[in-house]
Design an enzyme around this catalytic site. Structure first.
Site, short mmCIF file in Angstrom:
data_model
loop_
_atom_site.label_atom_id
_atom_site.label_comp_id
_atom_site.label_asym_id
_atom_site.label_seq_id
_atom_site.Cartn_x
_atom_site.Cartn_y
_atom_site.Cartn_z
N GLY A 240 0.84 -1.17 -0.01
CA GLY A 240 -0.02 0.06 0.11
C GLY A 240 0.76 1.27 0.03
N GLY A 243 2.24 5.58 4.61
CA GLY A 243 1.51 6.11 5.60
C GLY A 243 0.25 5.50 6.01
N LYS A 246 0.64 -0.05 7.40
CA LYS A 246 1.19 -1.51 7.22
C LYS A 246 1.96 -1.81 8.47
CE LYS A 246 3.26 -0.17 3.48
NZ LYS A 246 2.75 1.10 3.10
N GLU A 464 -5.88 32.47 -10.68
CA GLU A 464 -6.83 31.36 -9.68
C GLU A 464 -8.35 31.55 -9.95
OE1 GLU A 464 -5.46 29.22 -8.13
OE2 GLU A 464 -3.48 30.26 -8.41
N HIS A 467 -9.06 29.42 -12.87
CA HIS A 467 -9.23 27.88 -12.53
C HIS A 467 -10.39 27.78 -11.76
CE1 HIS A 467 -5.38 26.41 -12.99
NE2 HIS A 467 -4.71 27.27 -12.24
N ASP A 539 0.52 23.32 -13.25
CA ASP A 539 -0.66 23.06 -14.05
C ASP A 539 -0.43 22.12 -15.25
OD1 ASP A 539 -1.99 24.47 -12.01
OD2 ASP A 539 -2.12 26.35 -13.22
#
Length: 653
Positions: A240, A243, A246, A464, A467, A539
């Protein structure tokens, strides 16, 4: 009764005091150094010439002279009343507190008996000098010259032999600096009294936890499975992202299982000496077999389990490959290895050797994935136990606003929220503190003191706003949560979106996501008379990867067709699985997709330019706006509002 008590008093428990020989040697060394440093403190005897000594004798200031014949050296002791007379001969003018006060050197022709007899004849009886002549046998210097080196060699040999004897006796806890211990495994046997983690402390991870709990249940109740002819898996591999818990699952197994639990890291097998890795593998499994049934946990097994034959520049007899070969043999080789269950963890299962992954070694591959909404709520409940929360704290809301966060990320958010509340001198932690913590974890720390010119601030606001407008107006895009032009991390501004937690995505959704990514650059060019800036770097990076994935992985290009060049096993590491003509076709298809997305985005923003300008001016004024502000300008967002992984369209400087 009295007699019994008396007998008990006569047989007290004997306390064995063990003395470490190395500490005794260290103590002797420190005492010797201290004696050498402090034994000669104070003013020492000063060297003078024989002519000066002769004048001192004639002046009646010398009490005694000791002369060592074989060293041709003499020491002078002055009369007490004459010591200060010669203080100017000493550094600082301070004579020694005790004799001798001076020393002198002579040649082989110097005859002390004749010289001092002649001097004493010239002096009155009360001023005559006492002469002591001796030969220095140098017994101690000879002994030290031979005895001390021999003593050091013998002591070192005894110390080394004690370590070798302990290792040959099979003791697993030998000293780490012992060269005879280099082939010993450094696996730690878990102490049941110190491991406090149980399966109750592992929130979420429903499927993975059930798989691991079954292994523990088999060790506790083996007859339940063997009565039906079943066999317990020999190994389980936890796979996995970082964090996700596991290692925490392994700690829970150590706390729950009633059998010995060995833990070791994959890098502990790797050493610069040839053959050491394989030796440590043998030693680890030898210890495990002695304590069977038991569990061996190998963390980050990819350090030693990487696929063989892919090390450029190394031969087939590579030390790491020898270690892997020994590990394969110990897990399932010609010899029996019953009673030892191997539990391993990695986040790079794609690079592991196929022989290691086969059934009989790792029978089960347990996927430890990122938590969903319900699992995140459980993880938050675990990490919120020690925090002072506001009564109005909304656990459901913060769980919805942290999609895609791992267990480690959630723990970090809880800690950052507590630090944020403390920084503001609050008594409790509220929802805003958690939202600020999420912003800090996702985008980085705010750089409020960064100096931006009015023109930079204006371009960032339009970037921004582009976006936000594209994300709000395109129905397939994820809903916008917040827009900020406060520099954070490496970005001058950031737009937070709250996407759906979907497993699959359609082509139209990917295209519209790409539109929201390129909208920042398009808005910049429109407001800046077609002149581009560098703020769209991240981007474009994400958009280019998405375009290439559509063409080369997902088969979303009509010209290339339903072909995938996805390399799950790393077999295309040095070569491309397609021709140069196909590479040119892929590049042209990617460019066509990007051009089409850019043109569509430009048309969308120009049609809604009035609202975009209002949004940009609001950003310049407030610096941070929320979804309600966008809705007030453009109305409700079309399409579904989902909760999923938090992400940002960043405009980096």
């Amino acid at each position: 009764m009295a007699q019994k008590q008396g007998k008990n008093k006569k047989n007290p428990k004997i306390k064995v005091v063990r003395i470490n020989l190395s500490w005794v040697l260290y103590a002797i060394l420190l005492i010797s150094i201290g004696w050498m440093l402090f034994s000669n403190r104070g003013t020492q005897a000063e060297k003078v010439e024989w002519a000066q000594v002769e004048q001192m004798i004639k002046d009646g200031d010398v009490k005694e002279v000791k002369y060592v014949r074989n060293d041709f050296k003499g020491t002078v002791s002055l009369r007490p009343e004459s010591v200060q007379k010669y203080s100017s001969l000493y550094p600082g003018g301070v004579p020694p507190k005790s004799s001798p006060h001076f020393f002198f050197l002579t040649s082989t022709k110097f005859d002390p008996e004749v010289t001092f007899s002649a001097l004493n004849e010239e002096l009155p009886e009360q001023s005559q000098v006492k002469l002591v002549i001796e030969n220095d046998a140098k017994v101690w210097s000879g002994l030290l010259e031979w005895f001390v080196p021999m003593l050091i060699i013998v002591a070192f040999w005894i110390f080394m032999m004690r370590g070798m004897t302990r290792n040959m006796g099979g003791g697993p806890g030998a000293g780490g600096m012992n060269p005879f211990n280099v082939g010993k495994a450094s696996g730690k046997l878990a102490d049941k009294t110190k491991v406090k983690v149980t399966f109750k402390d592992v929130a979420g991870l429903y499927g993975a936890k059930e798989e691991v709990m079954e292994i523990v249940d088999f060790l506790k109740n083996p007859k339940k499975y063997t009565s039906l002819g079943g066999k317990i898996p020999k190994g389980a591999l936890l796979v996995g992202p970082p964090g996700t818990g596991k290692t925490l699952l392994a700690k829970a197994v150590a706390g729950e299982a009633n059998v010995p639990f060995f833990s070791i890291s994959g890098s502990d097998f790797v050493e610069m000496f040839v053959g050491v890795g394989a030796s440590r593998v043998r030693d680890l499994f030898a210890q495990a077999k002695e304590k069977a049934p038991c569990i061996v946990f190998i963390d980050e097994i990819d350090a030693v389990g990487r696929a063989r034959g892919k090390n450029a520049g190394f031969s087939g007899n590579d030390e790491r490959e020898n270690t892997l070969n020994q590990l394969l043999t110990e897990m399932d080789g010609f010899g029996t290895n019953s009673g030892v269950i191997v539990l391993a963890a990695t986040n790079r299962a794609d690079i592991l050797d196929k022989a290691l992954m086969r059934a009989g070694r790792f029978d089960r591959q347990i996927n430890v994935t990122l938590p969903d909404l319900n699992e995140r709520k459980e993880i938050f409940e675990v990490h919120l136990k020690g925090l002072k929360l506001d009564p109005k704290f909304d656990l459901e809301g913060i769980a919805k606003h942290t999609p895609g966060f791992s267990g480690a990320d959630i723990a970090n958010v809880c800690n950052e929220a507590a630090l944020t509340a403390a920084r503001k001198n609050k008594q409790t932690i509220d929802n805003q503190d958690f939202m600020d913590a999420v912003d800090r974890v996702v985008g980085g720390i705010e750089r409020k003191k960064t100096i931006m010119s009015p023109e930079e601030k204006r371009l960032t606001a339009y970037h921004e706003a582009g976006h936000a407008v594209a994300g709000w107006l395109l129905p397939g895009c994820d809903p916008v949560l917040k827009v900020s032009i406060i520099p954070r991390g490496q970005a001058l501004g950031i737009t937070w979106m709250l996407p759906d937690e979907k497993v699959t995505r359609s082509k139209s959704e990917i295209i519209e996501d790409m539109c929201s990514l390129v909208a920042g650059r398009v808005a910049e060019e429109i407001v800046n008379n077609g002149v581009p800036c560098t703020g769209a770097l991240s981007d474009f990076e994400r958009m280019t990867k998405m375009a290439y994935a559509m063409v080369t992985y997902y088969g979303m290009s009509e010209k290339v067709g339903n072909i995938s060049f996805y390399d799950a096993n790393g077999s295309f590491e040095f070569t491309k699985p397609y021709s140069e003509k196909t590479a040119e076709l892929i590049d042209s298809e990617v460019k066509a997709i990007v051009d089409d997305v850019t043109a569509r985005t430009r048309k969308l923003l120009l049609e809604n330019w009035g609202g975009l300008e209002r949004l940009a001016e609001m950003l310049i004024e407030k610096e941070v706006i929320m979804a309600d502000d966008i809705e007030a300008i453009f109305g409700p967002k079309a399409g579904k509002h989902g909760e999923a992984r938090l992400k940002g369209n960043e405009g980096s400087a």
